[in-house]
Design a protein around this motif. Structure first.
Motif, PDB file in Angstrom:
ATOM      1  N   ASN A   4       0.814  -1.214   0.000  1.00 33.73           N
ATOM      2  CA  ASN A   4       0.000   0.000   0.000  1.00 33.73           C
ATOM      3  C   ASN A   4       0.844   1.259   0.000  1.00 33.73           C
ATOM      4  OD1 ASN A   4      -2.319  -1.507   0.092  1.00 33.73           O
ATOM      5  ND2 ASN A   4      -2.729  -1.145   2.256  1.00 33.73           N
ATOM      6  N   GLY A   5       0.363   2.256  -0.720  1.00 31.98           N
ATOM      7  CA  GLY A   5       0.962   3.582  -0.676  1.00 31.98           C
ATOM      8  C   GLY A   5       0.513   4.297   0.584  1.00 31.98           C
ATOM      9  N   CYS A   6       1.437   4.942   1.251  1.00 30.09           N
ATOM     10  CA  CYS A   6       1.130   5.577   2.537  1.00 30.09           C
ATOM     11  C   CYS A   6       0.078   6.674   2.408  1.00 30.09           C
ATOM     12  CB  CYS A   6       2.412   6.137   3.146  1.00 30.09           C
ATOM     13  SG  CYS A   6       3.613   4.855   3.555  1.00 30.09           S
ATOM     14  N   PHE A   7       0.187   7.523   1.390  1.00 30.19           N
ATOM     15  CA  PHE A   7      -0.770   8.619   1.238  1.00 30.19           C
ATOM     16  C   PHE A   7      -2.163   8.087   0.950  1.00 30.19           C
ATOM     17  CE2 PHE A   7      -3.163  11.413  -1.613  1.00 30.19           C
ATOM     18  CZ  PHE A   7      -3.319  12.502  -0.797  1.00 30.19           C
ATOM     19  N   LYS A  59      -4.359  20.586   1.152  1.00 26.80           N
ATOM     20  CA  LYS A  59      -5.182  21.744   1.507  1.00 26.80           C
ATOM     21  C   LYS A  59      -6.154  22.094   0.384  1.00 26.80           C
ATOM     22  CE  LYS A  59      -1.932  23.768   4.774  1.00 26.80           C
ATOM     23  NZ  LYS A  59      -1.183  22.554   4.960  1.00 26.80           N
ATOM     24  N   ALA A  60      -5.748  21.835  -0.850  1.00 28.21           N
ATOM     25  CA  ALA A  60      -6.636  22.098  -1.987  1.00 28.21           C
ATOM     26  C   ALA A  60      -7.660  20.972  -2.060  1.00 28.21           C
ATOM     27  CB  ALA A  60      -5.832  22.161  -3.278  1.00 28.21           C
ATOM     28  N   ASN A  61      -8.921  21.339  -2.123  1.00 21.85           N
ATOM     29  CA  ASN A  61     -10.020  20.371  -2.216  1.00 21.85           C
ATOM     30  C   ASN A  61      -9.986  19.387  -1.038  1.00 21.85           C
ATOM     31  OD1 ASN A  61     -12.303  19.366  -3.347  1.00 21.85           O
ATOM     32  ND2 ASN A  61     -11.327  18.544  -5.185  1.00 21.85           N
ATOM     33  N   ALA A  62      -9.763  19.908   0.145  1.00 18.31           N
ATOM     34  CA  ALA A  62      -9.531  19.104   1.336  1.00 18.31           C
ATOM     35  C   ALA A  62     -10.685  18.152   1.652  1.00 18.31           C
ATOM     36  CB  ALA A  62      -9.281  20.018   2.533  1.00 18.31           C
ATOM     37  N   GLU A  63     -11.905  18.610   1.492  1.00 17.80           N
ATOM     38  CA  GLU A  63     -13.051  17.757   1.818  1.00 17.80           C
ATOM     39  C   GLU A  63     -13.097  16.533   0.908  1.00 17.80           C
ATOM     40  OE1 GLU A  63     -17.875  18.095   1.730  1.00 17.80           O
ATOM     41  OE2 GLU A  63     -16.751  19.846   2.418  1.00 17.80           O
ATOM     42  N   PHE A  64     -12.839  16.723  -0.376  1.00 23.30           N
ATOM     43  CA  PHE A  64     -12.810  15.612  -1.320  1.00 23.30           C
ATOM     44  C   PHE A  64     -11.779  14.572  -0.906  1.00 23.30           C
ATOM     45  CE2 PHE A  64     -10.413  13.775  -4.853  1.00 23.30           C
ATOM     46  CZ  PHE A  64     -11.390  13.008  -5.456  1.00 23.30           C
ATOM     47  N   TRP A  65     -10.545  15.032  -0.594  1.00 21.50           N
ATOM     48  CA  TRP A  65      -9.481  14.099  -0.242  1.00 21.50           C
ATOM     49  C   TRP A  65      -9.760  13.382   1.071  1.00 21.50           C
ATOM     50  CZ3 TRP A  65      -6.545  12.146  -3.649  1.00 21.50           C
ATOM     51  CH2 TRP A  65      -6.223  12.872  -4.789  1.00 21.50           C
ATOM     52  N   GLU A  66     -10.303  14.099   2.020  1.00 16.80           N
ATOM     53  CA  GLU A  66     -10.639  13.471   3.307  1.00 16.80           C
ATOM     54  C   GLU A  66     -11.664  12.364   3.104  1.00 16.80           C
ATOM     55  OE1 GLU A  66     -10.533  12.677   7.325  1.00 16.80           O
ATOM     56  OE2 GLU A  66      -9.237  14.043   6.204  1.00 16.80           O
ATOM     57  N   LYS A  73     -12.377  10.722   0.279  1.00 17.41           N
ATOM     58  CA  LYS A  73     -11.799   9.653  -0.544  1.00 17.41           C
ATOM     59  C   LYS A  73     -10.882   8.752   0.290  1.00 17.41           C
ATOM     60  CE  LYS A  73      -9.109   8.961  -4.766  1.00 17.41           C
ATOM     61  NZ  LYS A  73     -10.055   8.091  -5.427  1.00 17.41           N
ATOM     62  N   ARG A  74      -9.991   9.342   1.075  1.00 14.43           N
ATOM     63  CA  ARG A  74      -9.043   8.555   1.856  1.00 14.43           C
ATOM     64  C   ARG A  74      -9.733   7.815   3.002  1.00 14.43           C
ATOM     65  NH1 ARG A  74      -4.609  12.406   3.476  1.00 14.43           N
ATOM     66  NH2 ARG A  74      -3.404  10.548   3.977  1.00 14.43           N
ATOM     67  N   THR A  75     -10.752   8.408   3.599  1.00 16.14           N
ATOM     68  CA  THR A  75     -11.506   7.723   4.649  1.00 16.14           C
ATOM     69  C   THR A  75     -12.247   6.525   4.072  1.00 16.14           C
ATOM     70  OG1 THR A  75     -11.733   9.785   5.886  1.00 16.14           O
ATOM     71  CG2 THR A  75     -13.284   8.012   6.405  1.00 16.14           C
ATOM     72  N   ARG A  76     -12.829   6.706   2.898  1.00 15.23           N
ATOM     73  CA  ARG A  76     -13.523   5.596   2.234  1.00 15.23           C
ATOM     74  C   ARG A  76     -12.536   4.462   1.931  1.00 15.23           C
ATOM     75  NH1 ARG A  76     -15.864   8.487  -1.629  1.00 15.23           N
ATOM     76  NH2 ARG A  76     -14.248   8.047  -3.161  1.00 15.23           N
ATOM     77  N   THR A  77     -11.333   4.800   1.508  1.00 13.79           N
ATOM     78  CA  THR A  77     -10.312   3.787   1.235  1.00 13.79           C
ATOM     79  C   THR A  77      -9.927   3.052   2.510  1.00 13.79           C
ATOM     80  OG1 THR A  77      -9.441   5.065  -0.610  1.00 13.79           O
ATOM     81  CG2 THR A  77      -7.978   3.418   0.342  1.00 13.79           C
ATOM     82  N   ARG A  78      -9.747   3.787   3.601  1.00 14.41           N
ATOM     83  CA  ARG A  78      -9.381   3.157   4.877  1.00 14.41           C
ATOM     84  C   ARG A  78     -10.482   2.202   5.346  1.00 14.41           C
ATOM     85  NH1 ARG A  78      -7.954   6.852   9.926  1.00 14.41           N
ATOM     86  NH2 ARG A  78      -5.819   6.601   9.225  1.00 14.41           N
TER      87      ARG A  78
END
Length: 146
Positions: free
Chosen positions: A68-71, A85-92, A94-99
């Protein structure tokens, strides 16, 4: 810091990121193959697909390895904890869904009797430790109940 790329160029860059045959995965595969371990790729075992499509499947040992990639998978290291910081809600989101998906797939594999090891991208920086970790995982005779 503002993104130095245009949205179109950033989109093009992101579209080139793949989930299979990544450099970290190839490094782990090369190491294991040189040590004599043989495996199947991307979740195939006994004619079917395993939950989560593990990167390496050792069917005779009933073990799987995810690289797995850490990010992308929210690891506890510095890279994994970096939040754009850019598009923070989207990334949060997406990454939470992956976790959450990773946790569910781990549960499904373990419930099916598979032993799972996750190798993180940051662990590849210490090849000696990585080799010891992989050897210990694959040489352990502990077989889960079927």
């Amino acid at each position: 810091m503002a993104d130095k790329l245009t949205p179109e160029r950033r989109s093009w860059n992101m579209s080139r990121i793949r989930g299979k045959n990544t450099k970290p995965e190839l490094l782990v595969r090369r190491l294991l193959h040189s040590k004599g371990y043989r495996y199947r790729l991307h979740g195939t075992a006994r004619g079917g697909k395993l939950p989560g499509n593990p990167d390496l499947v050792f069917a005779s040992r009933h073990k799987v390895i995810f690289v797995n990639g850490c990010f992308w998978h929210f690891h506890d290291c510095r890279v994994g904890q970096h939040a754009p910081k850019a598009n923070a809600e989207f990334w949060e989101t997406k990454r939470t869904r992956t976790r959450n998906r990773d946790a569910e797939q781990l549960h499904q594999l373990e419930a099916s009797g598979w032993t799972v090891l996750t190798v993180w991208e940051c662990e590849l920086k210490d090849p000696v430790s990585l080799e010891q970790q992989l050897d210990a995982f694959l040489s352990s005779t502990q077989q889960p109940p079927r």
